[in-house]
Design a protein around this motif. Structure first.
Motif, short mmCIF file in Angstrom:
data_model
loop_
_atom_site.label_atom_id
_atom_site.label_comp_id
_atom_site.label_asym_id
_atom_site.label_seq_id
_atom_site.Cartn_x
_atom_site.Cartn_y
_atom_site.Cartn_z
N GLY A 31 -0.42 -8.02 8.50
CA GLY A 31 -0.89 -8.35 7.17
C GLY A 31 -1.83 -9.53 7.07
N LYS A 32 -2.35 -10.00 8.21
CA LYS A 32 -3.23 -11.18 8.20
C LYS A 32 -4.52 -10.91 7.42
CE LYS A 32 -3.52 -11.16 12.68
NZ LYS A 32 -2.69 -9.98 13.02
N SER A 33 -5.17 -9.78 7.71
CA SER A 33 -6.43 -9.49 7.02
C SER A 33 -6.20 -9.27 5.53
CB SER A 33 -7.10 -8.25 7.62
OG SER A 33 -7.53 -8.52 8.95
N THR A 34 -5.12 -8.56 5.20
CA THR A 34 -4.80 -8.33 3.78
C THR A 34 -4.62 -9.68 3.07
OG1 THR A 34 -3.70 -6.27 4.38
CG2 THR A 34 -3.20 -7.20 2.20
N GLY B 258 -1.40 -5.56 12.45
CA GLY B 258 -0.74 -4.82 11.38
C GLY B 258 0.25 -5.64 10.58
N TYR C 74 0.87 -1.18 0.00
CA TYR C 74 0.00 0.00 0.00
C TYR C 74 0.90 1.23 0.00
CZ TYR C 74 -3.81 -3.10 1.50
OH TYR C 74 -4.75 -4.10 1.58
N1 LIG Z 1 -6.52 -0.29 2.36
C1 LIG Z 1 -5.35 -0.02 2.94
N2 LIG Z 1 -4.64 1.08 2.59
C2 LIG Z 1 -3.44 1.35 3.14
N3 LIG Z 1 -2.85 0.57 4.06
C3 LIG Z 1 -3.49 -0.54 4.45
C4 LIG Z 1 -4.77 -0.90 3.91
N4 LIG Z 1 -5.18 -2.07 4.49
C5 LIG Z 1 -4.20 -2.41 5.34
N5 LIG Z 1 -3.19 -1.51 5.32
C6 LIG Z 1 -1.94 -1.59 6.10
O1 LIG Z 1 -1.34 -2.85 5.84
C7 LIG Z 1 -0.77 -3.40 7.03
C8 LIG Z 1 -1.38 -4.76 7.31
O2 LIG Z 1 -2.75 -4.57 7.71
P1 LIG Z 1 -3.71 -5.80 8.04
O3 LIG Z 1 -3.66 -6.75 6.90
O4 LIG Z 1 -5.03 -5.23 8.40
O5 LIG Z 1 -2.99 -6.46 9.30
P2 LIG Z 1 -3.58 -7.43 10.43
O6 LIG Z 1 -4.87 -7.98 9.95
O7 LIG Z 1 -2.50 -8.48 10.61
O8 LIG Z 1 -3.73 -6.60 11.66
C9 LIG Z 1 -1.01 -2.37 8.13
O9 LIG Z 1 0.14 -1.59 8.26
C10 LIG Z 1 -2.18 -1.56 7.60
O10 LIG Z 1 -2.14 -0.25 8.11
#
Ligand SMILES: Nc1ncnc2c1ncn2[C@@H]1O[C@H](COP(=O)(O)OP(=O)(O)O)[C@@H](O)[C@H]1O
Ligand SMILES: [Mg+2]
Length: 178
Positions: free
Chosen positions: A46-49, A44, A14
């Motif tokens: 990247g699990k959800s991503t 943070g 991102y």
């Molecule tokens: N749509 C987005 N735009 C910019 N940054 C994002 C977006 N979604 C997630 N991030 C960033 O990507 C990283 C991983 O996020 P995420 O996958 O939500 O982690 P987790 O689920 O492990 O907490 C974080 O630093 C988050 O801020």
């Protein structure tokens, strides 16, 4: 054994320059059919991503995902959505229940989206299995957190998907004090 899921060299960044976040950075993994697998990491990391990419809710910068033998990103958006509805059950971090629909209607929603017939006996079976028989007419606003989560689980099960992806509950993100 056949893999239900194969992830190969997946990348999703991102932003740009010094603000760039390498949310998923060359990740590969493989999961066999019938296995229960947990992906663990700090907030943070990247699990959800990664789950959104695996579920075809988002597309990666590069890399591939196969689900049940299908290279999912080789499909155009409408075909990918169709595949997702048939093969993937997704339990979202915040459950994503539709507030204007009751529990039963929320659960059968994916069947309608896929033009499939609702088999009331099967829905009743799922409701019984997860202990929500007496809540089928309730609106989401009248449910506890756990009941909302179980409704979301029932909705993910109702299409009999090949794989279920479940993101953690937000409430479990308790700040660490150490
Ligand atoms: N749509 C987005 N735009 C910019 N940054 C994002 C977006 N979604 C997630 N991030 C960033 O990507 C990283 C991983 O996020 P995420 O996958 O939500 O982690 P987790 O689920 O492990 O907490 C974080 O630093 C988050 O801020
Ligand atoms: Mg997350």
């Amino acid at each position: 054994m056949s893999s239900i899921l194969k992830v190969e060299d997946l990348v999703k960044y991102y932003g740009e320059g010094e603000n760039q976040v390498r949310a998923v950075d060359h990740t590969s993994l493989q999961i066999e059919r019938g296995k229960f697998t947990a992906i663990v990491g700090r907030s943070g990391s990247g699990k959800s991503t990664l789950l959104h990419l695996i579920g075809g809710l988002d597309r990666p910068d590069s890399g591939k995902v196969w689900i049940d033998g299908t290279d999912i990103y080789s499909r155009k958006d409408d075909k990918l959505a169709q595949f997702r509805r048939k093969k993937i059950g997704f339990i979202f971090q915040d459950f994503n229940l539709i507030p204007s629909l009751n529990v039963w209607e929320n659960i059968v929603l994916p069947l309608g989206l896929d033009n499939r017939k609702v088999k009331p006996r099967e829905v009743e079976d799922i409701l019984k299995k997860i202990g929500l028989q007496d809540k089928k007419d309730a609106m989401p606003s009248a449910l506890s957190g756990g009941q909302k989560q179980r409704t979301a689980i029932a909705r993910a099960l109702v299409t009999r998907p090949a794989i279920i992806l479940a993101d953690e509950r937000r409430e479990t993100l308790i700040p660490r004090l150490s």
